[in-house]
Design an enzyme around this catalytic site. Structure first.
Site, PDB file in Angstrom:
ATOM      1  N   GLY A  71      -6.402   1.115  -4.717  1.00  0.00           N
ATOM      2  CA  GLY A  71      -5.231   1.451  -5.542  1.00  0.00           C
ATOM      3  C   GLY A  71      -5.550   1.292  -7.014  1.00  0.00           C
ATOM      4  N   SER A  72      -6.658   1.937  -7.436  1.00  0.00           N
ATOM      5  CA  SER A  72      -7.207   1.616  -8.757  1.00  0.00           C
ATOM      6  C   SER A  72      -7.041   2.716  -9.803  1.00  0.00           C
ATOM      7  CB  SER A  72      -8.687   1.259  -8.600  1.00  0.00           C
ATOM      8  OG  SER A  72      -9.303   2.144  -7.699  1.00  0.00           O
TER       9      SER A  72
ATOM     10  N   TYR B  49       9.209  -4.880   2.565  1.00  0.00           N
ATOM     11  CA  TYR B  49       8.170  -5.120   1.556  1.00  0.00           C
ATOM     12  C   TYR B  49       7.857  -6.620   1.458  1.00  0.00           C
ATOM     13  CZ  TYR B  49       5.991  -5.409  -3.074  1.00  0.00           C
ATOM     14  OH  TYR B  49       5.143  -5.683  -4.120  1.00  0.00           O
TER      15      TYR B  49
HETATM   16  N1  LIG Z   1       4.412  -3.835 -10.225  1.00  0.00           N
HETATM   17  C1  LIG Z   1       4.995  -4.945  -9.831  1.00  0.00           C
HETATM   18  O1  LIG Z   1       6.029  -5.363 -10.383  1.00  0.00           O
HETATM   19  C2  LIG Z   1       4.405  -5.750  -8.711  1.00  0.00           C
HETATM   20  C3  LIG Z   1       4.949  -7.019  -8.451  1.00  0.00           C
HETATM   21  C4  LIG Z   1       4.419  -7.767  -7.413  1.00  0.00           C
HETATM   22  C5  LIG Z   1       3.370  -7.291  -6.675  1.00  0.00           C
HETATM   23  N2  LIG Z   1       2.848  -6.054  -6.948  1.00  0.00           N
HETATM   24  C6  LIG Z   1       1.731  -5.599  -6.104  1.00  0.00           C
HETATM   25  O2  LIG Z   1       0.659  -5.234  -6.935  1.00  0.00           O
HETATM   26  C7  LIG Z   1      -0.100  -4.191  -6.316  1.00  0.00           C
HETATM   27  C8  LIG Z   1      -0.260  -3.031  -7.273  1.00  0.00           C
HETATM   28  O3  LIG Z   1       1.027  -2.552  -7.621  1.00  0.00           O
HETATM   29  P1  LIG Z   1       1.267  -1.562  -8.866  1.00  0.00           P
HETATM   30  O4  LIG Z   1       2.618  -1.879  -9.359  1.00  0.00           O
HETATM   31  O5  LIG Z   1       0.120  -1.606  -9.776  1.00  0.00           O
HETATM   32  O6  LIG Z   1       1.325  -0.159  -8.092  1.00  0.00           O
HETATM   33  P2  LIG Z   1       1.300   1.324  -8.707  1.00  0.00           P
HETATM   34  O7  LIG Z   1       1.401   1.309 -10.187  1.00  0.00           O
HETATM   35  O8  LIG Z   1       2.317   2.071  -7.928  1.00  0.00           O
HETATM   36  O9  LIG Z   1      -0.175   1.851  -8.330  1.00  0.00           O
HETATM   37  C9  LIG Z   1      -0.510   2.045  -7.010  1.00  0.00           C
HETATM   38  C10 LIG Z   1      -1.953   2.483  -6.899  1.00  0.00           C
HETATM   39  O10 LIG Z   1      -2.280   2.587  -5.515  1.00  0.00           O
HETATM   40  C11 LIG Z   1      -2.693   3.923  -5.200  1.00  0.00           C
HETATM   41  N3  LIG Z   1      -2.135   4.234  -3.890  1.00  0.00           N
HETATM   42  C12 LIG Z   1      -0.834   4.349  -3.564  1.00  0.00           C
HETATM   43  N4  LIG Z   1      -0.713   4.620  -2.257  1.00  0.00           N
HETATM   44  C13 LIG Z   1      -1.965   4.670  -1.743  1.00  0.00           C
HETATM   45  C14 LIG Z   1      -2.492   4.913  -0.451  1.00  0.00           C
HETATM   46  N5  LIG Z   1      -1.695   5.199   0.574  1.00  0.00           N
HETATM   47  N6  LIG Z   1      -3.824   4.868  -0.278  1.00  0.00           N
HETATM   48  C15 LIG Z   1      -4.658   4.632  -1.315  1.00  0.00           C
HETATM   49  N7  LIG Z   1      -4.214   4.402  -2.574  1.00  0.00           N
HETATM   50  C16 LIG Z   1      -2.884   4.423  -2.786  1.00  0.00           C
HETATM   51  C17 LIG Z   1      -2.131   4.773  -6.341  1.00  0.00           C
HETATM   52  O11 LIG Z   1      -2.939   5.928  -6.592  1.00  0.00           O
HETATM   53  P3  LIG Z   1      -2.717   7.340  -5.845  1.00  0.00           P
HETATM   54  O12 LIG Z   1      -1.236   7.586  -5.847  1.00  0.00           O
HETATM   55  O13 LIG Z   1      -3.492   8.315  -6.617  1.00  0.00           O
HETATM   56  O14 LIG Z   1      -3.270   7.139  -4.455  1.00  0.00           O
HETATM   57  C18 LIG Z   1      -2.235   3.826  -7.515  1.00  0.00           C
HETATM   58  O15 LIG Z   1      -3.537   3.842  -8.025  1.00  0.00           O
HETATM   59  C19 LIG Z   1       0.656  -3.835  -5.036  1.00  0.00           C
HETATM   60  O16 LIG Z   1       0.074  -4.485  -3.937  1.00  0.00           O
HETATM   61  C20 LIG Z   1       2.045  -4.373  -5.297  1.00  0.00           C
HETATM   62  O17 LIG Z   1       2.722  -4.678  -4.107  1.00  0.00           O
HETATM   63  C21 LIG Z   1       3.339  -5.278  -7.940  1.00  0.00           C
END
Ligand SMILES: NC(=O)c1ccc[n+]([C@@H]2O[C@H](COP(=O)([O-])OP(=O)(O)OC[C@H]3O[C@@H](n4cnc5c(N)ncnc54)[C@H](OP(=O)(O)O)[C@@H]3O)[C@@H](O)[C@H]2O)c1
Length: 323
Positions: free
Chosen positions: A63-64, A207
């Protein structure tokens, strides 16, 4: 030290006080260590290459191409570590890899994989890596619903995707790489969960439950591999300003409570090798302390009420947008 002439109730009060001090210290330790980690590079100019020396030259981040995963990859690259980027979209992967190589003198490799088809994705990753060894594995990919929902409102296929991506990917990716790290006697695994793992969270229930799995799985795995030389970290952010938190307009403004992904990753990477269980950001350490101290019945009510407000505002803003 223990005065036996004191009344029984005073002994009990002293034990209670010691327990409270211990709990406060244990909870605040997170923030203290993160602040120490932030200050360390100012005193130790070699700090920036310490992860490279300690763990090795290649990291893989799932997810990078957006949010925390992308920012984490940049932080590792800044420390001279080569990066394997894994996401679904090839164009975004190429662009991110190019940005990293232009900014830092490291190599990159991209792998297109969709973790909703988790076994197929892990097979693809292994096949595309070939003989390349992974020294730091960052299981970051995660999925949530677009806004707070009740269970029966979530499409079945989305529930299956969330479970596969949030729990299946972490589990199978650890399984794929940990034995190899053990053989080499070094390596690091970072499993990203969320502050929502601390208590059940109505309206984000699926979630939060998957993130509780990640926390439990990571702690168990750390014990199984305790003498292997592999560092296994549980990283549990609170809100970070990314696409995932976009359903709350207030969280789209960077501040010390909701940092942007770059600021978050800067702190989070500094905790690697220093903390095994952390929120990864100094103010999230304080949020974690408060939420952890909350009795579960209060946390459930508070979380549900907050999510009801987020849900109402989101639905209203969608209505206005559609008009
Ligand atoms: N943001 C927050 O407030 C928050 C808080 C607590 C925990 N987290 C955790 O932190 C982590 C990252 O979250 P984020 O907020 O950075 O997410 P994000 O901005 O939505 O980014 C998600 C990334 O994962 C990739 N992705 C999504 N679905 C995928 C799939 N099925 N297979 C492969 N790649 C996939 C996306 O790229 P593509 O769409 O191109 O595949 C993107 O690079 C997650 O585990 C989330 O639960 C986030």
């Amino acid at each position: 030290m223990w005065n036996l002439t004191l009344p029984y109730s005073t002994h009990l009060a002293l034990i209670g006080l010691m327990v409270v001090i211990y709990i406060i210290f244990e909870a605040l330790w997170n923030s203290i260590v993160i602040i120490i980690a932030i200050l360390t590079p100012f005193f130790n100019p070699n700090e920036d290459t310490s992860l490279l020396k300690k763990f090795g030259p290649w990291a893989l981040v799932t997810g990078s191409t957006d949010g925390i995963g992308k920012a984490y990859a940049f932080e590792l690259a800044k420390r001279g570590i080569n990066i394997v980027l894994v996401s679904r979209n090839e164009e975004k992967l190429k662009k991110t890899a190019e940005e990293i190589e232009n900014k830092h003198l490291v190599k990159t490799k991209i792998i297109v994989a969709d973790f909703s088809q988790v076994q197929k994705a892990v097979d693809t990753v292994k096949e595309k890596l070939g003989t390349l060894k992974i020294d730091i594995l960052v299981n970051n990919v995660g999925k949530n619903y677009d806004y707070p929902l009740y269970l029966t409102e979530i499409p079945e296929n989305l529930i299956v995707d969330i479970i596969n991506i949030n729990t299946g990917a972490v589990t199978l990716m650890c399984r794929a790489f940990i034995e190899d790290m053990k053989k080499r006697g070094k390596g690091a695994i970072v499993n990203v969960s969320s502050g929502s793992e601390l208590h059940p969270l109505p309206l984000m229930n699926v979630y939060a439950a998957t993130k509780a799995y990640v926390k439990s799985f990571t702690a168990g795995l750390r014990y199984e591999y305790r003498n292997s030389g592999v560092t296994i970290q549980h990283l549990a952010p609170f809100f970070v300003n990314t696409n995932m938190s976009a359903f709350v307009p207030m969280f789209q403004r960077n501040n010390f409570i909701v940092p942007n992904a770059e600021n978050y990753a800067k702190f989070a990477v500094m905790t690697l090798g220093k903390l095994t269980d952390t929120s990864g950001f100094w103010s999230h350490g304080i949020q974690r302390f408060i939420v952890k101290m909350c009795p579960t019945w209060i946390a459930i009510r508070g979380g549900a009420n907050l999510n009801k407000i987020f849900r109402r505002d989101y639905i209203n803003s969608r209505k206005k947008f559609d008009e």
